[in-house]
Design an enzyme around this catalytic site. Structure first.
Site, PDB file in Angstrom:
ATOM      1  N   PRO A  25       0.850  -1.193   0.000  1.00  0.00           N
ATOM      2  CA  PRO A  25       0.000   0.000   0.000  1.00  0.00           C
ATOM      3  C   PRO A  25       0.882   1.239   0.000  1.00  0.00           C
ATOM      4  O   PRO A  25       1.868   1.298   0.743  1.00  0.00           O
ATOM      5  CB  PRO A  25      -0.771  -0.106   1.327  1.00  0.00           C
ATOM      6  CG  PRO A  25       0.042  -1.009   2.194  1.00  0.00           C
ATOM      7  CD  PRO A  25       0.816  -1.916   1.282  1.00  0.00           C
ATOM      8  N   ALA A  27       0.226   5.450  -0.026  1.00  0.00           N
ATOM      9  CA  ALA A  27      -0.712   6.571  -0.089  1.00  0.00           C
ATOM     10  C   ALA A  27      -0.342   7.506  -1.238  1.00  0.00           C
ATOM     11  O   ALA A  27       0.833   7.836  -1.428  1.00  0.00           O
ATOM     12  CB  ALA A  27      -0.697   7.331   1.238  1.00  0.00           C
ATOM     13  N   GLN A  79      -6.418  -1.415   3.070  1.00  0.00           N
ATOM     14  CA  GLN A  79      -5.726  -1.139   4.324  1.00  0.00           C
ATOM     15  C   GLN A  79      -6.443  -0.003   5.057  1.00  0.00           C
ATOM     16  O   GLN A  79      -6.738   1.038   4.462  1.00  0.00           O
ATOM     17  CB  GLN A  79      -4.275  -0.731   4.085  1.00  0.00           C
ATOM     18  CG  GLN A  79      -3.523  -0.662   5.399  1.00  0.00           C
ATOM     19  CD  GLN A  79      -2.150  -0.033   5.278  1.00  0.00           C
ATOM     20  OE1 GLN A  79      -2.012   1.106   4.849  1.00  0.00           O
ATOM     21  NE2 GLN A  79      -1.139  -0.787   5.661  1.00  0.00           N
ATOM     22  N   CYS A 110       2.559   3.353  10.012  1.00  0.00           N
ATOM     23  CA  CYS A 110       2.734   4.684   9.403  1.00  0.00           C
ATOM     24  C   CYS A 110       3.331   5.676  10.410  1.00  0.00           C
ATOM     25  O   CYS A 110       2.757   5.892  11.482  1.00  0.00           O
ATOM     26  CB  CYS A 110       1.389   5.189   8.886  1.00  0.00           C
ATOM     27  SG  CYS A 110       1.543   6.805   8.117  1.00  0.00           S
ATOM     28  N   LYS A 149       0.079  -4.681   9.196  1.00  0.00           N
ATOM     29  CA  LYS A 149       1.372  -4.259   8.639  1.00  0.00           C
ATOM     30  C   LYS A 149       2.031  -3.351   9.668  1.00  0.00           C
ATOM     31  O   LYS A 149       1.430  -2.361  10.101  1.00  0.00           O
ATOM     32  CB  LYS A 149       1.167  -3.534   7.312  1.00  0.00           C
ATOM     33  CG  LYS A 149       2.468  -3.071   6.653  1.00  0.00           C
ATOM     34  CD  LYS A 149       2.227  -2.680   5.193  1.00  0.00           C
ATOM     35  CE  LYS A 149       3.483  -2.184   4.496  1.00  0.00           C
ATOM     36  NZ  LYS A 149       3.868  -0.814   4.841  1.00  0.00           N
ATOM     37  N   GLY A 210      10.803  -4.129   2.715  1.00  0.00           N
ATOM     38  CA  GLY A 210      11.858  -3.144   2.944  1.00  0.00           C
ATOM     39  C   GLY A 210      13.050  -3.390   2.052  1.00  0.00           C
ATOM     40  O   GLY A 210      13.710  -4.426   2.149  1.00  0.00           O
ATOM     41  N   ALA A 233       7.647  -2.110  -2.469  1.00  0.00           N
ATOM     42  CA  ALA A 233       7.025  -0.782  -2.374  1.00  0.00           C
ATOM     43  C   ALA A 233       7.710   0.172  -3.351  1.00  0.00           C
ATOM     44  O   ALA A 233       7.397   0.179  -4.546  1.00  0.00           O
ATOM     45  CB  ALA A 233       7.070  -0.281  -0.937  1.00  0.00           C
ATOM     46  N   ARG A 234       8.715   0.950  -2.895  1.00  0.00           N
ATOM     47  CA  ARG A 234       9.320   1.937  -3.801  1.00  0.00           C
ATOM     48  C   ARG A 234       9.947   1.274  -5.021  1.00  0.00           C
ATOM     49  O   ARG A 234      10.086   1.914  -6.071  1.00  0.00           O
ATOM     50  CB  ARG A 234      10.336   2.782  -3.030  1.00  0.00           C
ATOM     51  CG  ARG A 234       9.668   3.775  -2.068  1.00  0.00           C
ATOM     52  CD  ARG A 234      10.663   4.352  -1.114  1.00  0.00           C
ATOM     53  NE  ARG A 234      11.293   3.294  -0.343  1.00  0.00           N
ATOM     54  CZ  ARG A 234      12.476   3.384   0.257  1.00  0.00           C
ATOM     55  NH1 ARG A 234      13.159   4.507   0.159  1.00  0.00           N
ATOM     56  NH2 ARG A 234      12.952   2.364   0.941  1.00  0.00           N
TER      57      ARG A 234
END
Ligand SMILES: Cc1cc2nc3c(=O)[nH]c(=O)nc-3n(C[C@H](O)[C@H](O)[C@H](O)COP(=O)(O)O)c2cc1C
Length: 333
Positions: A25, A27, A79, A110, A149, A210, A233-234
């Site tokens: 996820p 944002a 989420q 977060c 998470k 990660g 993610a990234r």
């Protein structure tokens, strides 16, 4: 686990996921058009951007918009975040009642101040009573699988995130996504994958997250930590092909970089969907960051980005993409 397990299906209770490659996820990023692209390149499970339980319960329209799933986007996870156990449970109940997703994930990682101030996200690590109450109530409110998470710890000394993992499973969580960083670290800090290995002994399924930026990283994470799957993610920003490349690497021992043609075809497809879903103004605004990620590392990308940031008409954006593509093709010859 060995690397071939990455391609094996995994069931998180009733949610059957065709492989162990999870699209995290994010944002402002993991919206419907982009998730559709990620899915098309092999992401096993896609997640919505996080939604605020309080806003959802109040009927906030923008939050509703975040929940639309893409065509064929099954399975799909939503989420939720919040510090109020009642609102969290009510949100989960409505998500299930309206058939909006196949899995509900609780955000306990977060670090954004605004989120933490409301007792949500990573603040839950410092307030276990509230954390456990949220998990307990959300699990009780639905028959869908519920996951959490979280980050490994607030600061490196305590590993409080790892400590709670067995309790989360006892309370009925069906899986944990572990981001192997401390809350106090920013995203540039190298992740500590040894924490994923430790966590995988505390409760399963345990999905590691990660620092996966290349197909080799996904293979290295699952083989070195013994986790049940990996969450990217990234590493998927401007690079949705990473999911396909991980599959190639596992199957053949090597992977092919995306061609210039496919890169630009994907950019156009993504832009078309963004315009369809969000309309011309919002669709273009949302695409600016994606387009700049797609061209990262390409010759002359600074000029392309600058021009993109000044265009407001979809026709002009498509033409600019085409022009840039042609100029790169010419350079190749
Ligand atoms: C811009 C941005 C937005 C993010 N949004 C969310 C989110 O909505 N929910 C969440 O659990 N994590 C969110 N994350 C964290 C990522 O899901 C992931 O845990 C983190 O980036 C570490 O993985 P990586 O090193 O592979 O990027 C976000 C991260 C970034 C950089």
């Amino acid at each position: 686990m060995n690397s071939s397990d990455l391609l094996a299906p995994i069931n998180i209770e009733t949610c059957r996921i065709p492989n162990r490659l999870f699209a995290a996820p994010m944002a402002g990023i993991s919206d419907l058009p982009f998730r559709s692209i990620l899915k098309s390149f092999g992401a096993g499970l896609t997640f919505s951007e996080m939604i605020s339980a309080e806003a959802f319960v109040r009927g906030h329209q923008k939050t509703r918009g975040i929940l639309r799933r893409a065509k064929g986007e099954t399975p799909f996870a939503v989420q939720i975040f919040g510090g109020n156990p009642v609102a969290m449970a009510e949100t989960a109940r409505r998500l299930e009642a309206e058939g909006l997703c196949d899995l509900i994930d609780i955000n306990a990682g977060c670090p954004v101040k605004k989120v933490m101030r409301g007792g949500a996200g990573a603040a839950l690590l410092g307030d276990r009573e509230r954390f456990f109450e949220i998990v307990k109530r959300v699990v009780r409110a639905v028959s869908l699988p519920v996951t959490v998470k979280l980050r490994a710890c607030r600061t490196p000394g305590d590993l409080d995130g790892l400590e709670v993992i067995p309790v989360l499973f006892d309370l009925g969580a069906r899986g944990v996504f572990l981001h192997a960083r401390c809350v106090s670290w920013n995203f540039t800090h190298p992740p500590e994958w040894a924490w994923i290995e430790r966590a995988a002994c505390l409760g399963r399924p345990l999905i590691g997250n990660g620092g996966i930026f290349a197909p080799e990283d996904a293979v290295a994470m699952i083989s070195s930590t013994g986790c049940d799957g990996v969450m990217i993610a990234r590493g998927y920003l401007g690079n949705p092909w990473i999911f396909r490349q991980v599959c190639q690497l596992v199957e053949t021992g090597k992977w092919t970089p995306v061609s210039l043609g496919e890169r630009f075809e994907t950019m156009r497809r993504h832009l078309e969907m963004s315009l369809d879903v969000f309309g011309e103004r919002q669709g273009i605004l949302r695409m600016r960051k994606h387009l700049s990620w797609y061209v990262k590392g390409l010759a002359g990308n600074a000029g392309f980005r600058r021009r993109m940031n000044s265009l407001t008409r979809s026709g002009e954006v498509f033409s600019e993409i085409d022009r840039y593509f042609e100029s790169l093709k010419e350079r190749e010859h």
